[in-house]
Design a protein around this motif. Structure first.
Motif, PDB file in Angstrom:
ATOM      1  N   LEU A  25     -14.902   2.662   6.870  1.00  0.00           N
ATOM      2  CA  LEU A  25     -12.998   2.671   6.421  1.00  0.00           C
ATOM      3  C   LEU A  25     -12.741   1.059   5.863  1.00  0.00           C
ATOM      4  CD1 LEU A  25     -11.347   5.290   8.951  1.00  0.00           C
ATOM      5  CD2 LEU A  25     -11.963   5.433   6.632  1.00  0.00           C
ATOM      6  N   VAL A  26     -11.894   0.888   5.580  1.00  0.00           N
ATOM      7  CA  VAL A  26     -11.202  -0.652   5.077  1.00  0.00           C
ATOM      8  C   VAL A  26      -9.751  -0.442   5.395  1.00  0.00           C
ATOM      9  CG1 VAL A  26     -11.078  -2.053   3.237  1.00  0.00           C
ATOM     10  CG2 VAL A  26     -13.062  -1.080   3.781  1.00  0.00           C
ATOM     11  N   VAL A  27      -9.266  -1.088   5.620  1.00  0.00           N
ATOM     12  CA  VAL A  27      -7.631  -0.919   5.706  1.00  0.00           C
ATOM     13  C   VAL A  27      -7.379  -2.825   4.840  1.00  0.00           C
ATOM     14  CG1 VAL A  27      -5.684  -1.445   7.357  1.00  0.00           C
ATOM     15  CG2 VAL A  27      -7.718   0.527   7.609  1.00  0.00           C
ATOM     16  N   CYS A  73      -2.294  -6.738   0.626  1.00  0.00           N
ATOM     17  CA  CYS A  73      -2.288  -5.326   0.050  1.00  0.00           C
ATOM     18  C   CYS A  73      -1.622  -5.864  -1.319  1.00  0.00           C
ATOM     19  CB  CYS A  73      -1.417  -4.836   0.254  1.00  0.00           C
ATOM     20  SG  CYS A  73      -1.344  -3.788   1.440  1.00  0.00           S
ATOM     21  N   SER A  74      -1.586  -7.621  -2.666  1.00  0.00           N
ATOM     22  CA  SER A  74      -1.244  -7.132  -2.875  1.00  0.00           C
ATOM     23  C   SER A  74      -1.726  -9.051  -4.196  1.00  0.00           C
ATOM     24  CB  SER A  74       0.462  -6.800  -3.301  1.00  0.00           C
ATOM     25  OG  SER A  74       1.251  -7.678  -2.994  1.00  0.00           O
ATOM     26  N   PRO A  94      -5.819  -9.588  -4.167  1.00  0.00           N
ATOM     27  CA  PRO A  94      -6.060  -8.517  -3.171  1.00  0.00           C
ATOM     28  C   PRO A  94      -7.176  -7.901  -2.562  1.00  0.00           C
ATOM     29  CG  PRO A  94      -4.772  -7.480  -4.609  1.00  0.00           C
ATOM     30  CD  PRO A  94      -5.043  -8.635  -5.566  1.00  0.00           C
ATOM     31  N   VAL A  95      -7.636  -7.095  -0.992  1.00  0.00           N
ATOM     32  CA  VAL A  95      -8.495  -6.843  -1.192  1.00  0.00           C
ATOM     33  C   VAL A  95      -9.514  -6.182  -1.967  1.00  0.00           C
ATOM     34  CG1 VAL A  95      -9.905  -5.623   1.108  1.00  0.00           C
ATOM     35  CG2 VAL A  95      -7.485  -7.177   1.214  1.00  0.00           C
ATOM     36  N   GLU A  96      -9.111  -4.791  -2.324  1.00  0.00           N
ATOM     37  CA  GLU A  96      -9.228  -3.991  -3.615  1.00  0.00           C
ATOM     38  C   GLU A  96     -10.376  -4.126  -4.611  1.00  0.00           C
ATOM     39  OE1 GLU A  96      -5.154  -2.982  -6.524  1.00  0.00           O
ATOM     40  OE2 GLU A  96      -5.717  -1.457  -4.822  1.00  0.00           O
ATOM     41  N   ALA A  97      -9.463  -5.977  -5.620  1.00  0.00           N
ATOM     42  CA  ALA A  97     -10.545  -6.521  -5.888  1.00  0.00           C
ATOM     43  C   ALA A  97     -11.734  -6.930  -5.528  1.00  0.00           C
ATOM     44  CB  ALA A  97      -9.384  -7.994  -6.044  1.00  0.00           C
ATOM     45  N   VAL A  98     -11.869  -6.886  -4.585  1.00  0.00           N
ATOM     46  CA  VAL A  98     -13.278  -7.302  -4.154  1.00  0.00           C
ATOM     47  C   VAL A  98     -14.111  -6.156  -3.937  1.00  0.00           C
ATOM     48  CG1 VAL A  98     -14.890  -8.292  -2.534  1.00  0.00           C
ATOM     49  CG2 VAL A  98     -13.049  -9.594  -4.093  1.00  0.00           C
ATOM     50  N   ILE A  99     -13.134  -4.952  -2.674  1.00  0.00           N
ATOM     51  CA  ILE A  99     -14.214  -3.866  -2.184  1.00  0.00           C
ATOM     52  C   ILE A  99     -13.629  -2.900  -2.261  1.00  0.00           C
ATOM     53  CG2 ILE A  99     -15.935  -4.977  -0.639  1.00  0.00           C
ATOM     54  CD1 ILE A  99     -13.943  -4.868   1.950  1.00  0.00           C
ATOM     55  N   PRO A 100     -13.569  -1.276  -1.861  1.00  0.00           N
ATOM     56  CA  PRO A 100     -12.799  -0.295  -1.640  1.00  0.00           C
ATOM     57  C   PRO A 100     -11.643  -0.364  -0.471  1.00  0.00           C
ATOM     58  CG  PRO A 100     -15.028  -0.050  -1.814  1.00  0.00           C
ATOM     59  CD  PRO A 100     -14.823  -1.495  -2.019  1.00  0.00           C
ATOM     60  N   VAL A 101     -11.128   0.194  -0.798  1.00  0.00           N
ATOM     61  CA  VAL A 101      -9.915   0.109   0.510  1.00  0.00           C
ATOM     62  C   VAL A 101      -8.935   1.225   1.044  1.00  0.00           C
ATOM     63  CG1 VAL A 101      -6.998  -0.857   1.083  1.00  0.00           C
ATOM     64  CG2 VAL A 101      -9.036  -2.065  -0.458  1.00  0.00           C
ATOM     65  N   ASP A 102      -9.352   1.932   1.614  1.00  0.00           N
ATOM     66  CA  ASP A 102      -8.820   3.438   2.221  1.00  0.00           C
ATOM     67  C   ASP A 102      -7.541   3.026   3.083  1.00  0.00           C
ATOM     68  OD1 ASP A 102     -11.677   5.090   2.180  1.00  0.00           O
ATOM     69  OD2 ASP A 102     -11.415   3.215   3.722  1.00  0.00           O
ATOM     70  N   GLY A 103      -7.208   2.484   2.999  1.00  0.00           N
ATOM     71  CA  GLY A 103      -5.283   2.262   3.408  1.00  0.00           C
ATOM     72  C   GLY A 103      -5.101   1.034   3.151  1.00  0.00           C
ATOM     73  N   TYR A 104      -3.338   0.905   3.743  1.00  0.00           N
ATOM     74  CA  TYR A 104      -2.807  -0.127   3.281  1.00  0.00           C
ATOM     75  C   TYR A 104      -1.848  -0.424   4.489  1.00  0.00           C
ATOM     76  CZ  TYR A 104      -4.801  -0.951  -1.486  1.00  0.00           C
ATOM     77  OH  TYR A 104      -6.132  -0.831  -2.556  1.00  0.00           O
ATOM     78  N   ILE A 105      -1.758  -1.687   4.929  1.00  0.00           N
ATOM     79  CA  ILE A 105      -0.370  -1.796   5.897  1.00  0.00           C
ATOM     80  C   ILE A 105       0.298  -3.032   5.185  1.00  0.00           C
ATOM     81  CG2 ILE A 105       0.559  -2.324   8.559  1.00  0.00           C
ATOM     82  CD1 ILE A 105      -2.556  -1.013   8.988  1.00  0.00           C
ATOM     83  N   GLY A 114      -0.685   2.183   6.204  1.00  0.00           N
ATOM     84  CA  GLY A 114      -1.683   3.553   6.572  1.00  0.00           C
ATOM     85  C   GLY A 114      -1.869   4.644   5.210  1.00  0.00           C
ATOM     86  N   HIS A 115      -1.272   4.388   4.291  1.00  0.00           N
ATOM     87  CA  HIS A 115      -0.962   5.150   3.146  1.00  0.00           C
ATOM     88  C   HIS A 115      -1.851   4.979   2.064  1.00  0.00           C
ATOM     89  CE1 HIS A 115       1.490   8.684   4.498  1.00  0.00           C
ATOM     90  NE2 HIS A 115       1.932   6.886   4.992  1.00  0.00           N
ATOM     91  N   ALA A 116      -2.318   5.432   1.310  1.00  0.00           N
ATOM     92  CA  ALA A 116      -2.215   4.537  -0.237  1.00  0.00           C
ATOM     93  C   ALA A 116      -1.948   4.052  -0.914  1.00  0.00           C
ATOM     94  CB  ALA A 116      -3.694   5.707  -1.673  1.00  0.00           C
ATOM     95  N   LYS A 117      -2.096   2.667  -1.955  1.00  0.00           N
ATOM     96  CA  LYS A 117      -1.679   1.751  -2.808  1.00  0.00           C
ATOM     97  C   LYS A 117      -0.012   2.479  -3.345  1.00  0.00           C
ATOM     98  CE  LYS A 117      -1.186  -2.336  -4.347  1.00  0.00           C
ATOM     99  NZ  LYS A 117      -2.026  -4.061  -5.051  1.00  0.00           N
ATOM    100  N   ASP A 118      -0.700   3.833  -3.963  1.00  0.00           N
ATOM    101  CA  ASP A 118       1.003   4.406  -4.561  1.00  0.00           C
ATOM    102  C   ASP A 118       1.638   5.089  -3.377  1.00  0.00           C
ATOM    103  OD1 ASP A 118      -0.611   5.986  -3.849  1.00  0.00           O
ATOM    104  OD2 ASP A 118      -0.653   7.417  -5.636  1.00  0.00           O
TER     105      ASP A 118
END
Length: 283
Positions: free
Chosen positions: A208-210, A217-218, A231-242, A98-102
């Protein structure tokens, strides 16, 4: 006959897993845990060589070698366990969902055999946090952008009586127009990119987008495929990663509630900034 079955069922003890045992539990996911005291340059090099997704890397920092592990790229294959000579074991707990990618990256100094990245706090979640952000319920629309259906199998398990996601006030809905959160699985394939964008636009604010799983994630093992956008962030903004391949139901619950906690904290902070200092505050 049917009444006997119902009576026997009602007499059975409660099998729902308690929240304390659920949050942070990653048992069965095969996520790697590095034992820093067992780490050597030779073992670090072996980990890099056997990892199929390059989740393990060795980087130089101030002329000192560091081992870097990106959980967002890890598929939990377990290839790093055997050659590590017990320097890498299967993790029993995992608090990065659920955290940011970094925040999915951990780093160890090989020479000092110590972790450079700070330890993450254990997740805390309360029903009140869900209520304060979305009212009385959190509605989730699960979106398959090109998954192998491994993540879907784990997401489906969230609705069974053992995990009972609805006890948190969380429900799955059929339409993005009724959703507060998108739970996106798989790498985004080229033929699904426009559908992912359209689904995201159909979700009302606040939304929210997870991103779920290594693929979300990658890009996972499919990231270099010509059929995949990324990954998902290449198309839409992401708020958290699992992370995980696939993440367990416990990891999914941990990630969803962590995204809610972070979002609630951010909303409260912004509201207090808009209000400014109260009349009781000292100048």
């Amino acid at each position: 006959m049917i009444f006997e079955v119902i009576e026997r069922s009602l007499r059975q003890p409660n099998r729902v897993i308690p929240v304390e045992a659920l949050l942070g539990n990653c048992d069965g996911s095969r996520m790697p845990e590095v034992i820093a005291t067992q780490l050597t340059p030779a073992i670090a090099q072996k980990l890099v060589e056997v990892c199929p997704t390059m989740a393990f890397r060795i980087e130089e920092h101030d002329r000192r070698p560091r081992l870097k592990l990106s959980y967002g790229e890890c598929i939990g294959c377990g290839r790093c366990f055997e050659p590590s000579d017990r320097a890498v074991v299967a993790a029993k707990s995992f608090y990065l969902c659920g955290h940011a990618k970094d925040r999915l990256v951990r780093i160890w100094d090989i020479e000092s055999r110590s972790e450079v990245t700070p330890l993450q706090p254990e997740p805390k979640a309360a029903r009140g946090q869900i209520d304060s952000l979305f009212g009385r319920a959190l509605n989730i629309r699960q979106l398959d952008s090109g998954s192998c259906n491994g993540c879907e199998a784990e997401i489906t398990a969230l609705t069974n009586p053992y995990y009972d996601l609805e006890r948190f006030g969380i429900h799955f809905v059929a339409s993005p127009k009724h959703a507060d959160m998108l739970l996106v699985t798989g790498p985004v394939t080229r033929n699904m990119a426009n559908a992912v964008k359209a689904t995201y636009e159909a979700v009302p604010f606040p939304k929210l987008v997870v991103a779920v799983g290594a693929c979300g994630c990658s890009g996972g093992i499919f990231v270099s495929s010509h059929a995949v956008v990324g990954p998902v962030e290449a198309v839409i903004p992401v708020d958290g990663y699992i992370p995980g391949c696939p993440p367990t139901p416990a990891m999914l619950v941990t990630g969803i509630l962590e995204v809610l906690r972070r979002c609630t904290a951010k909303t409260v902070h912004r509201s207090s900034d808009r209000l400014g200092p109260s009349s009781n505050d000292e100048p």
